[in-house]
Design a protein around this motif. Structure first.
Motif, mmCIF file in Angstrom:
data_model
loop_
_atom_site.group_PDB
_atom_site.id
_atom_site.type_symbol
_atom_site.label_atom_id
_atom_site.label_comp_id
_atom_site.label_asym_id
_atom_site.label_seq_id
_atom_site.Cartn_x
_atom_site.Cartn_y
_atom_site.Cartn_z
ATOM 1 N N GLY A 1 9.489 -0.949 3.692
ATOM 2 C CA GLY A 1 8.827 -2.099 4.300
ATOM 3 C C GLY A 1 7.578 -1.664 5.048
ATOM 4 N N GLY A 2 6.802 -2.642 5.508
ATOM 5 C CA GLY A 2 5.575 -2.326 6.224
ATOM 6 C C GLY A 2 5.494 -2.943 7.603
ATOM 7 N N GLU A 3 6.490 -3.767 7.935
ATOM 8 C CA GLU A 3 6.490 -4.434 9.246
ATOM 9 C C GLU A 3 7.320 -3.644 10.255
ATOM 10 O OE1 GLU A 3 4.621 -7.060 9.801
ATOM 11 O OE2 GLU A 3 3.956 -6.996 7.710
ATOM 12 N N ARG A 4 6.990 -3.833 11.515
ATOM 13 C CA ARG A 4 7.752 -3.164 12.558
ATOM 14 C C ARG A 4 9.163 -3.713 12.614
ATOM 15 N NH1 ARG A 4 5.382 -3.509 18.526
ATOM 16 N NH2 ARG A 4 3.578 -2.822 17.334
ATOM 17 N N ILE A 5 10.153 -2.827 12.536
ATOM 18 C CA ILE A 5 11.547 -3.267 12.556
ATOM 19 C C ILE A 5 12.326 -2.705 13.732
ATOM 20 C CG2 ILE A 5 11.652 -3.582 10.055
ATOM 21 C CD1 ILE A 5 13.095 -0.906 9.898
ATOM 22 N N THR B 1 0.834 -1.199 0.000
ATOM 23 C CA THR B 1 0.000 0.000 0.000
ATOM 24 C C THR B 1 0.868 1.248 0.000
ATOM 25 O OG1 THR B 1 -1.851 -1.080 1.128
ATOM 26 C CG2 THR B 1 -1.712 1.317 1.295
ATOM 27 N N ARG B 2 1.881 1.247 0.881
ATOM 28 C CA ARG B 2 2.795 2.399 0.943
ATOM 29 C C ARG B 2 3.563 2.565 -0.374
ATOM 30 N NH1 ARG B 2 -0.347 3.777 4.737
ATOM 31 N NH2 ARG B 2 0.023 2.878 6.796
ATOM 32 N N LYS B 3 4.062 1.446 -0.914
ATOM 33 C CA LYS B 3 4.828 1.501 -2.167
ATOM 34 C C LYS B 3 3.960 2.016 -3.315
ATOM 35 C CE LYS B 3 7.712 -2.529 -0.952
ATOM 36 N NZ LYS B 3 9.103 -2.034 -1.031
ATOM 37 N N ALA C 1 0.895 9.421 1.868
ATOM 38 C CA ALA C 1 0.246 8.238 2.430
ATOM 39 C C ALA C 1 1.151 7.020 2.293
ATOM 40 C CB ALA C 1 -1.087 7.986 1.733
ATOM 41 N N GLY C 2 2.239 7.181 1.549
ATOM 42 C CA GLY C 2 3.261 6.143 1.446
ATOM 43 C C GLY C 2 4.350 6.363 2.463
ATOM 44 N N PHE C 3 5.297 7.256 2.176
ATOM 45 C CA PHE C 3 6.490 7.376 3.017
ATOM 46 C C PHE C 3 6.216 8.012 4.379
ATOM 47 C CE2 PHE C 3 6.556 11.697 1.355
ATOM 48 C CZ PHE C 3 7.107 12.437 2.397
ATOM 49 N N ALA C 4 5.305 8.992 4.478
ATOM 50 C CA ALA C 4 5.122 9.720 5.727
ATOM 51 C C ALA C 4 4.473 8.862 6.813
ATOM 52 C CB ALA C 4 4.304 10.986 5.488
ATOM 53 N N VAL C 5 3.468 8.075 6.436
ATOM 54 C CA VAL C 5 2.800 7.210 7.414
ATOM 55 C C VAL C 5 3.686 6.023 7.772
ATOM 56 C CG1 VAL C 5 0.659 5.978 7.947
ATOM 57 C CG2 VAL C 5 0.623 7.890 6.355
ATOM 58 N N ASN C 6 4.642 5.708 6.913
ATOM 59 C CA ASN C 6 5.517 4.560 7.107
ATOM 60 C C ASN C 6 6.337 4.631 8.389
ATOM 61 O OD1 ASN C 6 8.065 2.818 5.229
ATOM 62 N ND2 ASN C 6 6.114 2.023 5.961
ATOM 63 N N HIS C 7 6.536 5.868 8.918
ATOM 64 C CA HIS C 7 7.209 6.021 10.206
ATOM 65 C C HIS C 7 6.503 5.193 11.284
ATOM 66 C CE1 HIS C 7 8.207 9.839 8.132
ATOM 67 N NE2 HIS C 7 9.320 9.829 8.832
ATOM 68 N N LEU D 1 14.593 14.214 -9.051
ATOM 69 C CA LEU D 1 14.685 13.661 -7.693
ATOM 70 C C LEU D 1 13.458 12.808 -7.365
ATOM 71 C CD1 LEU D 1 16.123 16.615 -5.549
ATOM 72 C CD2 LEU D 1 17.190 14.381 -5.951
ATOM 73 N N CYS D 2 12.284 13.221 -7.815
ATOM 74 C CA CYS D 2 11.058 12.450 -7.571
ATOM 75 C C CYS D 2 11.136 11.066 -8.212
ATOM 76 C CB CYS D 2 9.841 13.201 -8.103
ATOM 77 S SG CYS D 2 9.294 14.578 -7.080
ATOM 78 N N ILE D 3 11.661 11.012 -9.428
ATOM 79 C CA ILE D 3 11.794 9.718 -10.108
ATOM 80 C C ILE D 3 12.764 8.817 -9.350
ATOM 81 C CG2 ILE D 3 12.582 8.589 -12.229
ATOM 82 C CD1 ILE D 3 11.704 11.153 -13.724
ATOM 83 N N PHE D 4 13.904 9.358 -8.970
ATOM 84 C CA PHE D 4 14.910 8.585 -8.232
ATOM 85 C C PHE D 4 14.360 8.091 -6.895
ATOM 86 C CE2 PHE D 4 18.194 8.781 -4.900
ATOM 87 C CZ PHE D 4 19.019 7.744 -5.322
ATOM 88 N N SER D 5 13.707 8.965 -6.154
ATOM 89 C CA SER D 5 13.209 8.611 -4.816
ATOM 90 C C SER D 5 12.111 7.557 -4.869
ATOM 91 C CB SER D 5 12.686 9.863 -4.112
ATOM 92 O OG SER D 5 13.717 10.797 -3.936
ATOM 93 N N SER D 6 11.253 7.652 -5.877
ATOM 94 C CA SER D 6 10.179 6.662 -5.983
ATOM 95 C C SER D 6 10.745 5.264 -6.192
ATOM 96 C CB SER D 6 9.231 7.026 -7.128
ATOM 97 O OG SER D 6 9.876 6.924 -8.385
ATOM 98 N N LEU D 7 11.831 5.160 -6.947
ATOM 99 C CA LEU D 7 12.477 3.860 -7.161
ATOM 100 C C LEU D 7 13.108 3.340 -5.871
ATOM 101 C CD1 LEU D 7 14.165 4.485 -10.637
ATOM 102 C CD2 LEU D 7 12.098 3.149 -10.156
#
Length: 427
Positions: free
Chosen positions: A421-425, A298-300, A342-348, A408-414
Motif C-alpha cells: 500500500g501507499g497510505e499511512r497505516i 509507483t511502489r508496485k 524504490a518500491g519496497f524500501a521507501v515504502n517504510h 524468490l524474486c518472482i514470488f516476492s514481486s507478486l
C-alpha cells in the motif's frame, strides 16, 4: 543560497552505507583469500561468512527502538565506533575460529543498528516529495562501496596481505564517525519539517519523536502491507548477500578466473546497483509529484519491474561460461534489484513515517535472516555437489545457487503487487 542541512544529512548517510559495504565486501575478499590459502572447505567458509548476519539479525529491532528512543544520530555514531574498533583490533587468522566468530558477531551487532537509525534520521529530516531519491541515494552508497571494494581490495590483499583490509576499513569507519560527530545534528523544530507528517514534541532529545512504548506492535504484525515489505526485503537481501559473498568464489572456482586478473569488470554489478538505485528514486519521485501514478502504484510498478527482470537474469546466469556473460547477468540482476528498492524500501516511510526505524528494523531482520540462510545454504549446496563428484567448475553445481534467489524474486514481486500500500497505516 544556503545549502540545506537535510541535504548534508543525506550525503553523510550515503557515505555511511558506502563505508559499511566496503567493510562487508572487504571481509569476504580478505577471508576468502586467507581461508583458501590453508585449504578451508566451502561449508566452513560459509559458516564464517554467515556469522556476521547472526549478530546483524539480533540488533535490527533493538536498533529501531534505540534510534527512536535515544535518537538515530547518536546510535549511528556509537555503531560506527564499535565496529571500527573491532576491525582495528582483531587479527584475520582463519585458524583462530573462535576469535573470528566473536569479531564477526560484534561487527554484525554494531552494523545492525545502522539502517533502522538511518530511516529514523531520514524520516525526521526529509519531506515526502524527496523521500524516494533521498532513500535511494543513501542506500546506493552500499553498492558503490561494494563496487569500490571489488575494484581496490583484491589488489590490496595481494600486495599488503589480508590483514591490511581490516586496517583500511577501521580508518574509514573512524573518519566517517568524526565527520558525523562534527556536522550531523537533530532536526530543528521548524516549518520545513511539517510536510513529513511527524509530530515534533518537546523532549530531552530532539531526535526522539515518539514514545517507544506506543509502538503499535499488534497492528504492525497483522498488517499485510508491512508483510509485503518484509517478504521483499528478505528476497532482496537473499539475492544480494549470496552474490556479494559467493561471486568471488564463482569467479575463482566456477570460471577459473583470478579476481586480480579481471580488472575493473568485477565491480560492474555493484556500480550498476548504484546507478539503478538512484534512477529508481528519481523516477519514483517524478511519478508521484507529477501525479502520473499514486504512491502505491509507483511502489508496485518499480518493485515488480525490478524483481522480475532480476529473476530472469539470475535464471540464465549459470548458462554463461565466460566472465563477460557472468558480469553482464549479475549486473542486470543486481541493477534491477536496486531499482526495486524504490518500491519496497521507501515504502517504510509511506506507510509508517512515525515508526520508520521500527518497521525498518522488522523488515531488515527478515533481510538479515536471508543472509544467514542464503550464505550458509550456498556453502552446503556446493559441498553436496562436491560430495556427488560434481566439479565446481561445472554449471550444474552452480544452478541451484542462482535459481533459488531467481524464483524468490518472482514470488516476492507478486506478493508486493497484491498486498502493498501507499497510505499511512501506522499512527
Amino acid at each position: 543560497m544556503k545549502f540545506p542541512k537535510r541535504y548534508l544529512i543525506v550525503i553523510l548517510t550515503f557515505f555511511c552505507t558506502n563505508v559499511c559495504y566496503v567493510e562487508r565486501m572487504g571481509f569476504s575478499i580478505a577471508y576468502t583469500v586467507a581461508a583458501d590459502s590453508i585449504g578451508i572447505n566451502q561449508s566452513s567458509k560459509g559458516m564464517i561468512l554467515s556469522t556476521f548476519y547472526y549478530g546483524y539479525v539480533i540488533s535490527q529491532i533493538p536498533g529501531g527502538w534505540a534510534a527512536q528512543s535515544l535518537g538515530g544520530r547518536r546510535i549511528l555514531l556509537l555503531s560506527f565506533l564499535l565496529w571500527s574498533s573491532t576491525c582495528a583490533l582483531v587479527p584475520l587468522d582463519p585458524n583462530r575460529i573462535n576469535i573470528l566468530v566473536v569479531a564477526r558477531l560484534l561487527v554484525g551487532i554494531a552494523q545492525g543498528f545502522i539502517f533502522p537509525s538511518i530511516h529514523t534520521v531520514l524520516a525526521q529530516w526529509v519531506p515526502p516529495h524527496e523521500r524516494s531519491r533521498s532513500v535511494s541515494l543513501t542506500t546506493s552508497g552500499m553498492y558503490l562501496g561494494a563496487a569500490a571494494g571489488m575494484l581496490l581490495l583484491p589488489g590490496l590483499v595481494k600486495h599488503q596481505g589480508p590483514q591490511s583490509v581490516f586496517l583500511v576499513e577501521a580508518a574509514l569507519g573512524i573518519t566517517w564517525s568524526i565527520l558525523w560527530f562534527k556536522f550531523a545534528s537533530d532536526p530543528p523544530h521548524s516549518d520545513h519539517l511539517k510536510p513529513t507528517g511527524l509530530p515534533l514534541t518537546k523532549s530531552k532529545d530532539k531526535g526522539s519523536l515518539l514514545n517507544p512504548s506506543k509502538v503499535p506492535w499488534k497492528k504492525m504484525i497483522f498488517s499485510m502491507p508491512v508483510w509485503a515489505i518484509v517478504v521483499n526485503n528478505f528476497t532482496f537481501h537473499y539475492a544480494l548477500y549470496v552474490l556479494m559473498n559467493w561471486l568471488p568464489t564463482y569467479f575463482e572456482l566456477g570460471l577459473q578466473l583470478s579476481l586480480q586478473e579481471m580488472g575493473s569488470s568485477k565491480m560492474l554489478p555493484y556500480l550498476n546497483m548504484f546507478l539503478f538505485s538512484n534512477i529508481g528514486g528519481v523516477i519514483a519521485d517524478r511519478l508521484i509529484t507529477r501525479r502520473i501514478l499514486s504512491v502505491a502504484w509507483t511502489r508496485k510498478f518499480l518493485n515488480t519491474i525490478g524483481f522480475l527482470i532480476s529473476a530472469l537474469a539470475l535464471l540464465i546466469l549459470p548458462l554463461f561460461k565466460t566472465s563477460a556473460g557472468t558480469v553482464l547477468c549479475s549486473s542486470i540482476s543486481l541493477g534491477f534489484l536496486a531499482l526495486g528498492r524504490a518500491g519496497f524500501a521507501v515504502n517504510h516511510l509511506d506507510i509508517a513515517p512515525r515508526h520508520a526505524g521500527i518497521v525498518m528494523g522488522v523488515s531488515n531482520t527478515a533481510g538479515t535472516l536471508a543472509g544467514i540462510i542464503g550464505v550458509g545454504l550456498t556453502g552446503r549446496i556446493l559441498e553436496i555437489a562436491k560430495a556427488t563428484d560434481v566439479d565446481l567448475s561445472s554449471p550444474k553445481s552452480w544452478k541451484p545457487v542462482f535459481f533459488v534467489p531467481g524464483y524468490l524474486c518472482i514470488f516476492s514481486s507478486l506478493i508486493f503487487l497484491i498486498f502493498s500500500g501507499g497510505e499511512r497505516i501506522l499512527e
